[in-house]
Design a protein around this motif. Sequence first.
Motif, mmCIF file in Angstrom:
data_model
loop_
_atom_site.group_PDB
_atom_site.id
_atom_site.type_symbol
_atom_site.label_atom_id
_atom_site.label_comp_id
_atom_site.label_asym_id
_atom_site.label_seq_id
_atom_site.Cartn_x
_atom_site.Cartn_y
_atom_site.Cartn_z
ATOM 1 N N ALA A 1 -0.883 1.205 9.112
ATOM 2 C CA ALA A 1 0.029 0.472 8.383
ATOM 3 C C ALA A 1 -0.903 -0.307 7.847
ATOM 4 N N TYR A 2 -0.407 -0.231 6.506
ATOM 5 C CA TYR A 2 -0.491 -1.376 5.031
ATOM 6 C C TYR A 2 0.830 -1.984 4.795
ATOM 7 N N GLY A 3 1.411 -1.643 5.200
ATOM 8 C CA GLY A 3 2.342 -2.778 4.758
ATOM 9 C C GLY A 3 3.666 -2.494 6.089
ATOM 10 N N ASP A 4 4.701 -3.259 5.797
ATOM 11 C CA ASP A 4 5.519 -3.932 7.139
ATOM 12 C C ASP A 4 6.729 -2.577 7.099
ATOM 13 N N ASP A 5 6.969 -1.377 6.065
ATOM 14 C CA ASP A 5 8.083 -0.200 5.852
ATOM 15 C C ASP A 5 6.962 1.031 6.746
ATOM 16 N N ASP B 1 -3.341 7.762 7.162
ATOM 17 C CA ASP B 1 -4.540 9.293 8.192
ATOM 18 C C ASP B 1 -5.181 8.981 7.493
ATOM 19 N N PHE B 2 -6.498 8.089 8.844
ATOM 20 C CA PHE B 2 -8.087 8.459 8.335
ATOM 21 C C PHE B 2 -8.137 9.142 9.741
ATOM 22 N N PHE B 3 -9.418 9.407 8.622
ATOM 23 C CA PHE B 3 -10.174 11.161 9.092
ATOM 24 C C PHE B 3 -11.778 10.910 9.095
ATOM 25 N N PRO B 4 -11.858 10.308 10.157
ATOM 26 C CA PRO B 4 -13.283 10.045 9.758
ATOM 27 C C PRO B 4 -14.921 10.706 9.439
ATOM 28 N N ALA B 5 -15.363 10.603 9.062
ATOM 29 C CA ALA B 5 -16.883 11.518 8.973
ATOM 30 C C ALA B 5 -17.855 11.195 9.580
ATOM 31 N N ILE B 6 -18.744 12.154 10.091
ATOM 32 C CA ILE B 6 -19.373 12.076 11.147
ATOM 33 C C ILE B 6 -20.283 10.714 11.734
ATOM 34 N N SER B 7 -21.090 10.635 10.336
ATOM 35 C CA SER B 7 -20.844 9.250 9.845
ATOM 36 C C SER B 7 -20.953 7.760 9.395
ATOM 37 N N VAL C 1 -11.299 10.824 4.580
ATOM 38 C CA VAL C 1 -10.188 10.659 3.806
ATOM 39 C C VAL C 1 -9.620 10.046 4.656
ATOM 40 N N ALA C 2 -8.854 9.451 3.950
ATOM 41 C CA ALA C 2 -7.705 8.990 3.821
ATOM 42 C C ALA C 2 -6.026 9.605 3.082
ATOM 43 N N VAL C 3 -5.111 10.593 3.597
ATOM 44 C CA VAL C 3 -4.209 10.851 3.403
ATOM 45 C C VAL C 3 -2.937 10.021 2.810
ATOM 46 N N VAL C 4 -1.819 9.296 2.001
ATOM 47 C CA VAL C 4 -1.074 8.074 1.966
ATOM 48 C C VAL C 4 -0.268 8.312 1.456
ATOM 49 N N ASN C 5 0.758 7.982 3.053
ATOM 50 C CA ASN C 5 1.978 7.398 2.307
ATOM 51 C C ASN C 5 2.771 6.064 2.353
ATOM 52 N N TYR C 6 3.953 6.373 1.409
ATOM 53 C CA TYR C 6 4.575 5.407 0.180
ATOM 54 C C TYR C 6 5.900 5.658 0.483
ATOM 55 N N ARG C 7 6.408 4.739 0.247
ATOM 56 C CA ARG C 7 8.119 4.027 0.123
ATOM 57 C C ARG C 7 8.504 5.168 -1.175
ATOM 58 N N LEU C 8 10.013 6.270 -0.948
ATOM 59 C CA LEU C 8 10.065 6.863 -2.128
ATOM 60 C C LEU C 8 11.648 6.333 -2.329
ATOM 61 N N TRP D 1 -5.940 -2.671 1.098
ATOM 62 C CA TRP D 1 -6.186 -2.670 2.340
ATOM 63 C C TRP D 1 -7.402 -1.734 3.349
ATOM 64 N N LEU D 2 -7.702 -0.383 2.378
ATOM 65 C CA LEU D 2 -9.277 0.199 2.644
ATOM 66 C C LEU D 2 -10.102 -0.314 2.835
ATOM 67 N N TYR D 3 -9.994 -0.539 1.366
ATOM 68 C CA TYR D 3 -11.163 -1.945 0.404
ATOM 69 C C TYR D 3 -11.735 -3.198 1.944
ATOM 70 N N ARG D 4 -10.181 -3.556 2.285
ATOM 71 C CA ARG D 4 -11.197 -4.837 3.404
ATOM 72 C C ARG D 4 -10.938 -4.037 4.448
ATOM 73 N N GLN D 5 -10.871 -2.405 4.994
ATOM 74 C CA GLN D 5 -11.180 -2.864 6.289
ATOM 75 C C GLN D 5 -12.667 -1.539 6.423
ATOM 76 N N ALA D 6 -13.124 -1.128 5.438
ATOM 77 C CA ALA D 6 -13.803 -0.618 5.050
ATOM 78 C C ALA D 6 -15.469 -1.195 6.587
ATOM 79 N N GLU D 7 -15.024 -1.866 7.000
ATOM 80 C CA GLU D 7 -16.317 -1.869 8.043
ATOM 81 C C GLU D 7 -15.948 -1.326 8.928
ATOM 82 N N VAL D 8 -14.542 -1.963 9.152
ATOM 83 C CA VAL D 8 -13.829 -1.937 10.285
ATOM 84 C C VAL D 8 -14.223 -0.084 10.666
ATOM 85 N N LEU D 9 -13.618 0.705 9.767
ATOM 86 C CA LEU D 9 -13.250 1.820 9.482
ATOM 87 C C LEU D 9 -13.982 2.371 9.540
ATOM 88 N N GLY D 10 -15.575 2.330 9.146
ATOM 89 C CA GLY D 10 -16.399 2.774 9.426
ATOM 90 C C GLY D 10 -17.266 3.760 7.570
#
Length: 286
Positions: free
Chosen positions: A50-54, A60-66, A102-109, A128-137
């Motif tokens: 979640a990057y917001g409340d809705d 969805d985040f698909f992590p690289a190996i490294s 790879v991250a695949v984003v949803n958004y309100r329509l 949000w992704l930028y701020r979570q870079a360290e956590v997500l690797g």
Amino acid sequence: MSVYRNFNQECLDKQYNVRGGIPGYQAIFDRWARESRDFRATHPVRENLAYGDDPKQALDFFPAISRGRPLLVFIHGGYWQSLDKSDFSYVAAPYLRHDINVAVVNYRLAPDVPMAAIVRDNQEALAWLYRQAEVLGFDGNRIFVSGHSAGGHLTAAMAGTNWEQFGVPAGLVKGGCAISGLYDLEPIRLCYLNQVVRLTPADVAAYSPVHHLPTTKLPMILTVGGDESDEYHRLQAQYAALLREQGVETEVVVQARGHHFDAVDYLGNAEGELAAAVLRMIAAAS
């Protein structure tokens, strides 16, 4: 009577009615959903971050190996009113093979929210992704954006965003790939799509990428299906010319054939020129 350029209402509507020109499009949507479901079942993924409340403000985040590798974000199409991130997991395949997150984003329509909220959702997702870079690797200094159709519009909008207003670096986006993008919203405002999207003239001015070009020298890749309508080709040519006038490095990947929905498949085709161009763009920033 002319409604837009040399088009009457019927002709303008036909130019943008992509489903009307593709018999059996539902089978394509079903294939996307099936292949993406299978892909998620066989690849590590962190779903519905979640990057917001809705509920729609999720990705969805698909992590690289490294750790510390680049990130490619994908924004789905659907004329700002349909489809879902779960339909497009399959586009991640070529990039994961090259150790790229790879991250695949949803958004309100639409019509639930206006264009302002749709654009803002995607901006919030990237911040949000930028701020979570360290956590997500992943490497927060190597974020690239891609998208198809309405997602192509949103990709271009992300490239033209003033990121400092979100408290993140101005050069947040390091490159973009817009597929069959809608770079000028005026014809959308004037065609049948506006019954749902509900654009105003102020929206056209505020959220058309042709009016908000990138201010940083990020590379951009543009492509459109060879068999798509004249308007899709015109919009791309217009936007490419404006980018080049702005000094933006712009590569146009020519698709000799292919309809609107074929165009996005090429992003996930490891053997195709579009994926190769995106991989070159990401490698050049490494």
